[in-house]
Design an enzyme around this catalytic site. Structure first.
Site, PDB file in Angstrom:
ATOM      1  N   LYS B  77     -12.032 -69.239  83.327  1.00 17.42           N
ATOM      2  CA  LYS B  77     -12.360 -69.966  84.642  1.00 17.42           C
ATOM      3  C   LYS B  77     -11.028 -69.897  85.780  1.00 17.42           C
ATOM      4  O   LYS B  77      -9.909 -69.803  84.976  1.00 17.42           O
ATOM      5  CB  LYS B  77     -12.728 -71.499  84.397  1.00 17.42           C
ATOM      6  CG  LYS B  77     -13.047 -72.165  85.656  1.00 17.42           C
ATOM      7  CD  LYS B  77     -13.333 -73.502  85.237  1.00 17.42           C
ATOM      8  CE  LYS B  77     -13.786 -74.385  86.483  1.00 17.42           C
ATOM      9  NZ  LYS B  77     -14.100 -75.922  86.259  1.00 17.42           N
ATOM     10  N   SER B 152     -18.530 -77.663  87.820  1.00 19.36           N
ATOM     11  CA  SER B 152     -17.807 -76.538  88.613  1.00 19.36           C
ATOM     12  C   SER B 152     -17.735 -75.367  87.617  1.00 19.36           C
ATOM     13  O   SER B 152     -17.320 -74.031  88.301  1.00 19.36           O
ATOM     14  CB  SER B 152     -16.391 -76.972  89.012  1.00 19.36           C
ATOM     15  OG  SER B 152     -15.647 -77.146  87.874  1.00 19.36           O
ATOM     16  N   SER B 176     -17.740 -80.874  84.285  1.00 21.29           N
ATOM     17  CA  SER B 176     -17.926 -79.531  84.794  1.00 21.29           C
ATOM     18  C   SER B 176     -17.996 -78.212  83.835  1.00 21.29           C
ATOM     19  O   SER B 176     -18.358 -77.323  84.265  1.00 21.29           O
ATOM     20  CB  SER B 176     -16.491 -79.019  85.613  1.00 21.29           C
ATOM     21  OG  SER B 176     -16.676 -79.633  87.104  1.00 21.29           O
TER      22      SER B 176
END
Lengths: 102, 489
Positions: B77, B152, B176
Site C-alpha cells: 500500500k 482505504s 481499512s
C-alpha cells in the site's frame, strides 16, 4: 441547521490548522462539519463519570533506549525531496513579509 | 501466471522445483497486471526494473525449502515508505516523494526475499472507505467495476482479488484492511496494536494504525503476518511479545471444537443488510455444527464507536499532518510572499477535501474550549468500549460478526455524504479503538458481491482467529470463488 459551528468558527479553526478556504468551500464545509459535530455530541449520552481516558492501547510503556544515531549522512539524498535547495540547505521564501511595509 | 490456482505454498514448491524462475514469475506478474489494471486501477506505481533485478539475484542464489516467501511477488500500500520507490499516500502533497529508507515491514519482506512489485492505491492518507479520495485514480471492485473496492486499502484488496498478486500489505486505522477485504472477497488481518512495527508507515491515527496482510486464503495471510510481525526498536509501541509461526497450526487437525464464540446482537441490528445478516447467521451455524458454542452477547456501546473514532483519529491526524508544510519535502505552492503563505497555500492546494475535513475536525476537537467536551470525552468513551470487549472476551474465545453493514456500494454513491460514509465503519472501528486483532474473510455473497465475516480476538491472539478462519474455509467454498475479469480465469 443546528448551528453547533458557524462560518466564523470554521474560519478560525482553518487558521489554526494553516488551511484556507474559498467562500464556496466554506459554504460547503460549514454544514458538513456541523452535522459531524452533531454526531460527536451523541457521546454525551454515555456516562463516563469516574472513567479514565484511554490514550494508548500499546502494551509497551515508557520504553527507554540509547540515543544512538544510525542511518545518517544522507543530507544529499534528503535534499532531493526538498522543493527548493541551495548549498546543502533547504531554501524557503523570506520569513519577513516583504509585500507590505509595517 | 494464474494466481487464482496458486497459493504461497504451491508457488514456493514450483520455485524450489524450478518449474519457473523467480524472474519469470515476476515478469508474468507484471504482464498480468498490465493486462488487468486498466480495468481495476489497483496500482499507483510499478517497481519493474528493481523487481526483476531482485528476482534475478534470488534465482542466482537459489531458493531453499526453508524460504517460503522467496521470489514471490508482493504489493505494498502506498502509505508505506519504500526506498527510492515513489510513495505518495495517494496525496498530491506527496506526489513526487521518494523515501530515503524502507519501512520496517518492507525491510522484513525483502529479508524474506519477497519481491516488491509495486505500490497500491488508497484513500488519500488512508482517510476514506472507498478509495475514492485518492488524488490519482479510482480503483474498482474486482467483482463489479461499477462498485467501490472499499477502502482505504482498496488497491491492495482489488489487486489480490483480481489475481494480480497473491499477497499485499494494507493498513487499518478504522477498518481499512478488513472492509476492502470483505468487499473484494479476500482475507485481511488487522493485527493487535503493537504486533507489527509502523516505522515507515505514513502516520494517520497513531494510537490506532496497524499494518497487516491481504491474501486470498487464511493460511497465506498467517504466513505473511509471521514475516512482518515483531518488536522493532524504531517503533516503541511495537510489542516484545514472541511472534508465533501462525501458519503452523493450520492443518487438518485444526478444530473449533469446544470454543466459545460471542455474536454481539448489536452487530446484526439496524442498518445491517439482510443478506449480510443471513451470511453471518449461517456462519454461526457452521461453527455450531463443528462443535463450537455461539452465544448471543452484547457490546452495548458499539454504536458510539464511530463518533469517538472520528474525534480521536481526526485529532491524531491533525497533529500528524502538521508535518506537511511545503518546506522539506512534498508539494510547495508557488506564488507565495512569505513563510506563512508557504504553509497555508501548500497545505490548501496539496490536501484533498476529505483530508482537510479530518484536519478541521481534529483541530476543532483539540482547540481551546472544546478539548474537554470532545477529545477527552471521546478518550473516555474509548475506555468504555474497551471494557465492553473485555467483558465479552473474558469468557469467549473470540467474537464474530459482519465486517461491514452492506456489500460494496456503487462508485460515487456516498462520497458526497461524509456521515453515511463514516457509518460504514461502525463494525470495524471499535476493534481499532480497543487495539484488538480482527480478521476479515469471505462468508457469502449478495447479488454476486462478496460478503465478509469478521472475527475479533483477544490481544495478541491472532492464532485463534486464524485457526477459526482456516476451519471455516475448510468447510465452505466462498474463498474458492473468483471474479470474472478479462477472461484470464
Amino acid at each position: 441547521m443546528a448551528n453547533r459551528i458557524n462560518r466564523d468558527q470554521v474560519q478560525h479553526v482553518a487558521s489554526l490548522a494553516k488551511l484556507e478556504f474559498t467562500d464556496a468551500q466554506l459554504d460547503a464545509f460549514t454544514p458538513q462539519l456541523d452535522d459531524i459535530i452533531g454526531l460527536f455530541e451523541t457521546l454525551s449520552e454515555v456516562d463516563t463519570d469516574g472513567v479514565e481516558a484511554t490514550s494508548s492501547v500499546s502494551d509497551q510503556l515508557n520504553v527507554m533506549r540509547e540515543d544512538v544515531a544510525d542511518n545518517w549522512g544522507q543530507s544529499q539524498a534528503l535534499l532531493k525531496n526538498a522543493p527548493d535547495a541551495a548549498r546543502g540547505f533547504v531554501k524557503v521564501p523570506a520569513i519577513i513579509d516583504e509585500s507590505e511595509d509595517n | 501466471m494464474n494466481y487464482f490456482k496458486q497459493d504461497l505454498a504451491s508457488l514456493h514448491a514450483d520455485l524450489v522445483a524450478k518449474k519457473y524462475s523467480a524472474k519469470e514469475l515476476t515478469q508474468a506478474t507484471f504482464d498480468n497486471i498490465k493486462a488487468t489494471d486498466p480495468k481495476i486501477d489497483a496500482f499507483l506505481a510499478l517497481n519493474e526494473d528493481a523487481a526483476l533485478d531482485q528476482a534475478a539475484k534470488i534465482d542466482a542464489a537459489g531458493i531453499q525449502d526453508d524460504q517460503p516467501l522467496a521470489g514471490i511477488p508482493v504489493a505494498i500500500k502506498d502509505n508505506i515508505v519504500t526506498k527510492d520507490l515513489t510513495t505518495t499516500a495517494a496525496s498530491k502533497i506527496l506526489a513526487n516523494f521518494k523515501p530515503v529508507y524502507d519501512a520496517t515491514v518492507s525491510t522484513k519482506l525483502t529479508n524474506a526475499q519477497m519481491v516488491t512489485i509495486g505500490k497500491t492505491n488508497l484513500d488519500e492518507f488512508a482517510m476514506g472507505g472507498s478509495t475514492e479520495t485518492s488524488a490519482f485514480k479510482q480503483t474498482k471492485n474486482a467483482w463489479d467495476q461499477t462498485k467501490v473496492p472499499g477502502g482505504s486499502s482498496g488497491g491492495s484488496a482489488a489487486a489480490v482479488a483480481s489475481g494480480q498478486v497473491v499477497a499485499a500489505l494494507g493498513t487499518d486505522t478504522g477498518g481499512s484492511i478488513r472492509q476492502p477485504a470483505a468487499f473484494n472477497g479476500v482475507v485481511g488481518m488487522k493485527p493487535t496494536y503493537g504486533r507489527v512495527s509502523r516505522w515507515g508507515l505514513i502516520a494517520f491515527g497513531s494510537s490506532l494504525d496497524q499494518i497487516g496482510p491481504l491474501t486470498r486464503g487464511v493460511k497465506d495471510n498467517a504466513t505473511v503476518l509471521s514475516a512482518i510481525a515483531g518488536h522493532d526498536d524504531h517503533d516503541l509501541t511495537s510489542s516484545t511479545q514472541a511472534v508465533p509461526s501462525f501458519a503452523s497450526d493450520l492443518t487438518d487437525a485444526a478444530s473449533v471444537k469446544g470454543l466459545r464464540i460471542g455474536l454481539p446482537k448489536e452487530f446484526l441490528g439496524e442498518g445491517v443488510d439482510e443478506d449480510v445478516k443471513n451470511a453471518i447467521l449461517a456462519a454461526a451455524d457452521t461453527y455450531r455444527q463443528l462443535g463450537a458454542t455461539v452465544d448471543e452477547v452484547s457490546l452495548p456501546h458499539n454504536k458510539y464507536g464511530v463518533a469517538a473514532y472520528y474525534i480521536i483519529a481526526s485529532s491524531e491526524a491533525s497533529s500528524n499532518l502538521q508535518r506537511y508544510d511545503g518546506i522539506r519535502y512534498g508539494y510547495r505552492a508557488q506564488d507565495v510572499q512569505n513563510l506563512e503563505d508557504v504553509y497555508v497555500k501548500s497545505r490548501s492546494e496539496g490536501f484533498g477535501d476529505e483530508v482537510k475535513r479530518r484536519i478541521m475536525l481534529g483541530t476543532f476537537s483539540l482547540s481551546a474550549g472544546f478539548y474537554d467536551a470532545y477529545f477527552l470525552k471521546a478518550a473516555k468513551v474509548r475506555t468504555v468500549i474497551i471494557n465492553d470487549f473485555k467483558a465479552v472476551l473474558k469468557d469467549h474465545d473470540f467474537i464474530m460478526g459482519p465486517v461491514a453493514p452492506t456489500p460494496a456500494f456503487d462508485l460515487g454513491a456516498e462520497i458526497k455524504d461524509p456521515i453515511t460514509m463514516y457509518m460504514n465503519d461502525i463494525l470495524t472501528i471499535p476493534v481499532n479503538l480497543a487495539g484488538l486483532p480482527g480478521l476479515s474473510l469471505p462468508a457469502g455473497f449478495s447479488k454476486n458481491l462478496p460478503v465478509g465475516m469478521q472475527l475479533i480476538g483477544r490481544p495478541f491472539d491472532e492464532s485463534t482467529l486464524y485457526k477459526a478462519g482456516y476451519v471455516f474455509e475448510q468447510n465452505t467454498d466462498f474463498h474458492l470463488q473468483v471474479p470474472t475479469l478479462g477472461g484470464q480465469n
